[in-house]
Design a protein around this motif. Structure first.
Motif, PDB file in Angstrom:
ATOM      1  N   LEU A   5       0.827  -1.208   0.000  1.00  0.00           N
ATOM      2  CA  LEU A   5       0.000   0.000   0.000  1.00  0.00           C
ATOM      3  C   LEU A   5       0.862   1.259   0.000  1.00  0.00           C
ATOM      4  O   LEU A   5       0.528   2.249  -0.655  1.00  0.00           O
ATOM      5  CB  LEU A   5      -0.927  -0.006   1.222  1.00  0.00           C
ATOM      6  N   LEU A   6       1.972   1.213   0.742  1.00  0.00           N
ATOM      7  CA  LEU A   6       2.909   2.341   0.758  1.00  0.00           C
ATOM      8  C   LEU A   6       3.492   2.567  -0.628  1.00  0.00           C
ATOM      9  O   LEU A   6       3.624   3.711  -1.086  1.00  0.00           O
ATOM     10  CB  LEU A   6       4.021   2.071   1.765  1.00  0.00           C
ATOM     11  N   ASN A   7       3.825   1.479  -1.317  1.00  0.00           N
ATOM     12  CA  ASN A   7       4.327   1.568  -2.691  1.00  0.00           C
ATOM     13  C   ASN A   7       3.308   2.213  -3.612  1.00  0.00           C
ATOM     14  O   ASN A   7       3.636   3.117  -4.397  1.00  0.00           O
ATOM     15  CB  ASN A   7       4.662   0.165  -3.214  1.00  0.00           C
ATOM     16  N   VAL A   8       2.071   1.756  -3.534  1.00  0.00           N
ATOM     17  CA  VAL A   8       1.005   2.269  -4.410  1.00  0.00           C
ATOM     18  C   VAL A   8       0.784   3.756  -4.170  1.00  0.00           C
ATOM     19  O   VAL A   8       0.694   4.553  -5.121  1.00  0.00           O
ATOM     20  CB  VAL A   8      -0.309   1.487  -4.192  1.00  0.00           C
ATOM     21  N   LEU A   9       0.710   4.150  -2.889  1.00  0.00           N
ATOM     22  CA  LEU A   9       0.511   5.559  -2.554  1.00  0.00           C
ATOM     23  C   LEU A   9       1.651   6.410  -3.092  1.00  0.00           C
ATOM     24  O   LEU A   9       1.419   7.491  -3.669  1.00  0.00           O
ATOM     25  CB  LEU A   9       0.409   5.719  -1.037  1.00  0.00           C
ATOM     26  N   THR A  10       2.870   5.945  -2.933  1.00  0.00           N
ATOM     27  CA  THR A  10       4.042   6.685  -3.411  1.00  0.00           C
ATOM     28  C   THR A  10       4.023   6.835  -4.915  1.00  0.00           C
ATOM     29  O   THR A  10       4.283   7.925  -5.453  1.00  0.00           O
ATOM     30  CB  THR A  10       5.337   5.967  -2.971  1.00  0.00           C
ATOM     31  N   LEU A  11       3.703   5.760  -5.626  1.00  0.00           N
ATOM     32  CA  LEU A  11       3.675   5.801  -7.084  1.00  0.00           C
ATOM     33  C   LEU A  11       2.579   6.734  -7.585  1.00  0.00           C
ATOM     34  O   LEU A  11       2.758   7.437  -8.590  1.00  0.00           O
ATOM     35  CB  LEU A  11       3.476   4.389  -7.648  1.00  0.00           C
ATOM     36  N   ILE A  12       1.444   6.781  -6.881  1.00  0.00           N
ATOM     37  CA  ILE A  12       0.373   7.720  -7.257  1.00  0.00           C
ATOM     38  C   ILE A  12       0.840   9.155  -7.057  1.00  0.00           C
ATOM     39  O   ILE A  12       0.585  10.034  -7.898  1.00  0.00           O
ATOM     40  CB  ILE A  12      -0.902   7.438  -6.436  1.00  0.00           C
ATOM     41  N   PHE A  13       1.537   9.416  -5.951  1.00  0.00           N
ATOM     42  CA  PHE A  13       2.079  10.755  -5.704  1.00  0.00           C
ATOM     43  C   PHE A  13       3.042  11.169  -6.823  1.00  0.00           C
ATOM     44  O   PHE A  13       2.997  12.307  -7.308  1.00  0.00           O
ATOM     45  CB  PHE A  13       2.814  10.796  -4.364  1.00  0.00           C
ATOM     46  N   LEU A  14       3.915  10.245  -7.219  1.00  0.00           N
ATOM     47  CA  LEU A  14       4.886  10.553  -8.275  1.00  0.00           C
ATOM     48  C   LEU A  14       4.185  10.818  -9.602  1.00  0.00           C
ATOM     49  O   LEU A  14       4.584  11.709 -10.363  1.00  0.00           O
ATOM     50  CB  LEU A  14       5.891   9.407  -8.414  1.00  0.00           C
ATOM     51  N   ALA A  15       3.135  10.063  -9.880  1.00  0.00           N
ATOM     52  CA  ALA A  15       2.368  10.280 -11.112  1.00  0.00           C
ATOM     53  C   ALA A  15       1.638  11.619 -11.069  1.00  0.00           C
ATOM     54  O   ALA A  15       1.553  12.333 -12.079  1.00  0.00           O
ATOM     55  CB  ALA A  15       1.368   9.137 -11.311  1.00  0.00           C
ATOM     56  N   ALA A  16       1.117  11.976  -9.894  1.00  0.00           N
ATOM     57  CA  ALA A  16       0.354  13.219  -9.756  1.00  0.00           C
ATOM     58  C   ALA A  16       1.204  14.449 -10.036  1.00  0.00           C
ATOM     59  O   ALA A  16       0.680  15.486 -10.464  1.00  0.00           O
ATOM     60  CB  ALA A  16      -0.247  13.304  -8.352  1.00  0.00           C
TER      61      ALA A  16
END
Length: 280
Positions: A5-16
């Motif tokens: 979940l931490l990975n997914v949240l981080t990747l979404i932040f980077l995409a945003a």
């Protein structure tokens, strides 16, 4: 599960970050330099506040430390903004993180990380997807200058990520990295013209700096310490998928056949590289 979940949240932040940058520049709400400056400035403020009032830690800035990390962060952020003056968010993110992957894979090989046949096959497939995206087509037109800027941005982010494996204090080091980008921003200002800022542009830079960059990059430094460079390079290719979906929703960017097919090929490459059989 928490780490996933931490990975997914981080990747979404980077995409945003791609969406917020493109959104700001697309409507001419702010110039590329000012977006970069306020993105990094708001990140500095946010991280200092977290350090002092949430973590209750003092910030110790040593004159000799973190300059390479800070320079890589600055180059990444600056070229990122200027590249998006003439590039769709989805395409830009795809180019950015494909170059990140290539740079990090070469670094992993140099540092003697084991590259299995399965991982190698997945990487080849993923890059075929990138080649298909970048190959000149009538429906797709990319500026050479802005593509080169995005490539430089990708190389810089890759090195920033690799340097992060050595950190023992992700929050403190990320804070210092951002603080030390400010002298480089001052130098860039000397070569900058046509500064303009609106409330909307400033707000988008604030979101990109204080949330998706400041928090996202601390999380990324936490994650990258726990995984191999090869794995870090591969999972980042999921970021363009998030960015493409967000760009279609928020920026009304066209979801072309070229983009869909190249994204699918890249996802296939990621899956092959990371897939592990579950024991019976």
């Amino acid at each position: 599960m928490q780490f996933i979940l931490l990975n997914v949240l981080t990747l979404i932040f980077l995409a945003a970050n791609s969406i917020l940058c493109r959104l700001a520049l697309l409507d001419n709400t702010i110039d590329a330099y000012s977006f970069t400056f306020f993105r990094l400035f708001f990140a500095v403020i946010t991280l200092i506040l977290i350090m002092l009032f949430i973590k209750k830690q003092n910030i110790t800035i040593k004159l000799k430390d973190n300059w390479l990390n800070a320079f890589m962060l600055f180059i990444y952020a600056a070229t990122f903004s200027y590249a998006y003056l003439n590039m769709d968010a989805g395409v830009g993110t795809l180019i950015l993180f494909a170059i990140v992957q290539l740079t990090m894979i070469l670094s992993a090989i140099k540092n003697s990380e084991k590259l299995t046949l399965k991982v190698f096959l997945g990487l080849i497939i993923a890059f075929l997807g990138l080649i298909y995206l970048l190959y000149p087509k009538e429906e797709f037109s990319l500026s050479i200058t802005h593509t080169i800027l995005m490539i430089i941005s990708g190389i810089s982010w890759a090195f920033y990520s690799i340097l992060g494996k050595a950190t023992t204090k992700p929050l403190e080091d990320t804070t210092i990295n951002f603080i030390k980008t400010l002298p480089f921003l001052a130098i860039l200002y000397l070569f900058t013209n046509d500064i303009f800022i609106t409330k909307e542009g400033l707000f988008l830079a604030f979101l990109s700096g204080s949330i998706t960059s400041a928090i996202g990059y601390v999380l990324w430094y936490i994650i990258i310490k726990k995984i191999r460079i090869v794995t870090a390079s591969i999972i980042q290719l999921i970021i363009p998928i998030f960015a493409i979906l967000l760009s279609v929703i928020f920026l009304n960017e066209e979801l072309t056949f070229t983009l869909i097919l190249s994204t699918s090929i890249i996802l296939l490459g990621i899956f092959i590289s990371l897939y592990k059989k579950t024991p019976n």
